[in-house]
Write a protein that holds these residues in place. Structure first.
Motif, mmCIF file in Angstrom:
data_model
loop_
_atom_site.group_PDB
_atom_site.id
_atom_site.type_symbol
_atom_site.label_atom_id
_atom_site.label_comp_id
_atom_site.label_asym_id
_atom_site.label_seq_id
_atom_site.Cartn_x
_atom_site.Cartn_y
_atom_site.Cartn_z
ATOM 1 N N ARG A 120 -1.144 2.853 -2.703
ATOM 2 C CA ARG A 120 -0.530 2.323 -3.924
ATOM 3 C C ARG A 120 -1.546 1.532 -4.726
ATOM 4 O O ARG A 120 -2.190 0.623 -4.208
ATOM 5 C CB ARG A 120 0.646 1.422 -3.524
ATOM 6 C CG ARG A 120 1.346 0.715 -4.650
ATOM 7 C CD ARG A 120 2.368 -0.241 -4.049
ATOM 8 N NE ARG A 120 2.959 -1.085 -5.064
ATOM 9 C CZ ARG A 120 2.446 -2.233 -5.469
ATOM 10 N NH1 ARG A 120 1.308 -2.681 -4.966
ATOM 11 N NH2 ARG A 120 3.049 -2.946 -6.390
ATOM 12 N N CYS A 158 0.806 -1.230 0.000
ATOM 13 C CA CYS A 158 0.000 0.000 0.000
ATOM 14 C C CYS A 158 0.838 1.279 0.000
ATOM 15 O O CYS A 158 0.291 2.376 -0.021
ATOM 16 C CB CYS A 158 -0.942 0.008 1.201
ATOM 17 S SG CYS A 158 -0.120 0.253 2.791
ATOM 18 N N LYS A 212 3.364 6.684 2.735
ATOM 19 C CA LYS A 212 2.920 7.635 1.718
ATOM 20 C C LYS A 212 1.423 7.894 1.890
ATOM 21 O O LYS A 212 0.665 6.986 2.233
ATOM 22 C CB LYS A 212 3.193 7.043 0.330
ATOM 23 C CG LYS A 212 3.242 8.044 -0.781
ATOM 24 C CD LYS A 212 3.636 7.341 -2.058
ATOM 25 C CE LYS A 212 3.453 8.256 -3.240
ATOM 26 N NZ LYS A 212 3.685 7.552 -4.498
ATOM 27 N N ALA A 213 0.986 9.119 1.666
ATOM 28 C CA ALA A 213 -0.415 9.494 1.906
ATOM 29 C C ALA A 213 -1.373 8.775 0.955
ATOM 30 O O ALA A 213 -2.443 8.336 1.365
ATOM 31 C CB ALA A 213 -0.584 10.997 1.778
ATOM 32 N N THR A 214 -0.991 8.663 -0.319
ATOM 33 C CA THR A 214 -1.875 8.009 -1.286
ATOM 34 C C THR A 214 -1.626 6.508 -1.300
ATOM 35 O O THR A 214 -0.477 6.064 -1.256
ATOM 36 C CB THR A 214 -1.656 8.554 -2.716
ATOM 37 O OG1 THR A 214 -0.264 8.464 -3.032
ATOM 38 C CG2 THR A 214 -2.127 9.970 -2.847
#
Length: 101
Positions: free
Chosen positions: A49, A41, A45-47
């Motif tokens: 994957r 995922c 990181k905020a977004t």
């Protein structure tokens, strides 16, 4: 020739080390300890994957595969036209009966 390097049982002892541990966000054993990055995922990181080349993976992660705590409520409110501040019909009828008596 009695002793030689093999890919079998003798080399399996060196496979004990763990590179990946459980991810805090997705829960998979995909969080790389040294890189500090989840392979599934991309946490931290905020977004999240996601790639179009893996359609199946998208299906596994998409909306509707979890609890949908918020979306369930929104869907119910949508069916009723997002009404607010009203009193249910049954309670109105009960109040009317009390006033008559």
């Amino acid at each position: 020739e009695a002793w030689k390097m093999t890919k079998g049982t003798t080399s399996q002892g060196s496979r004990l080390k763990k590179n990946h541990i459980a991810c805090l966000r997705c829960g998979k054993i995909s969080f790389h300890k040294q890189k500090k990055r989840c392979a599934a995922c991309a946490y931290p990181k905020a977004t999240i994957r996601k790639y179009g080349w893996s359609e199946k993976a998208l299906r596994r992660k998409r909306m509707g595969t979890g609890r949908m705590r918020h979306v369930k409520l929104v869907h119910r409110r949508f069916k009723n036209g997002f009404r607010e501040g009203t009193v249910p019909k049954a309670i109105k009828e009960r109040k009317a009966k009390k006033q008559i008596e």
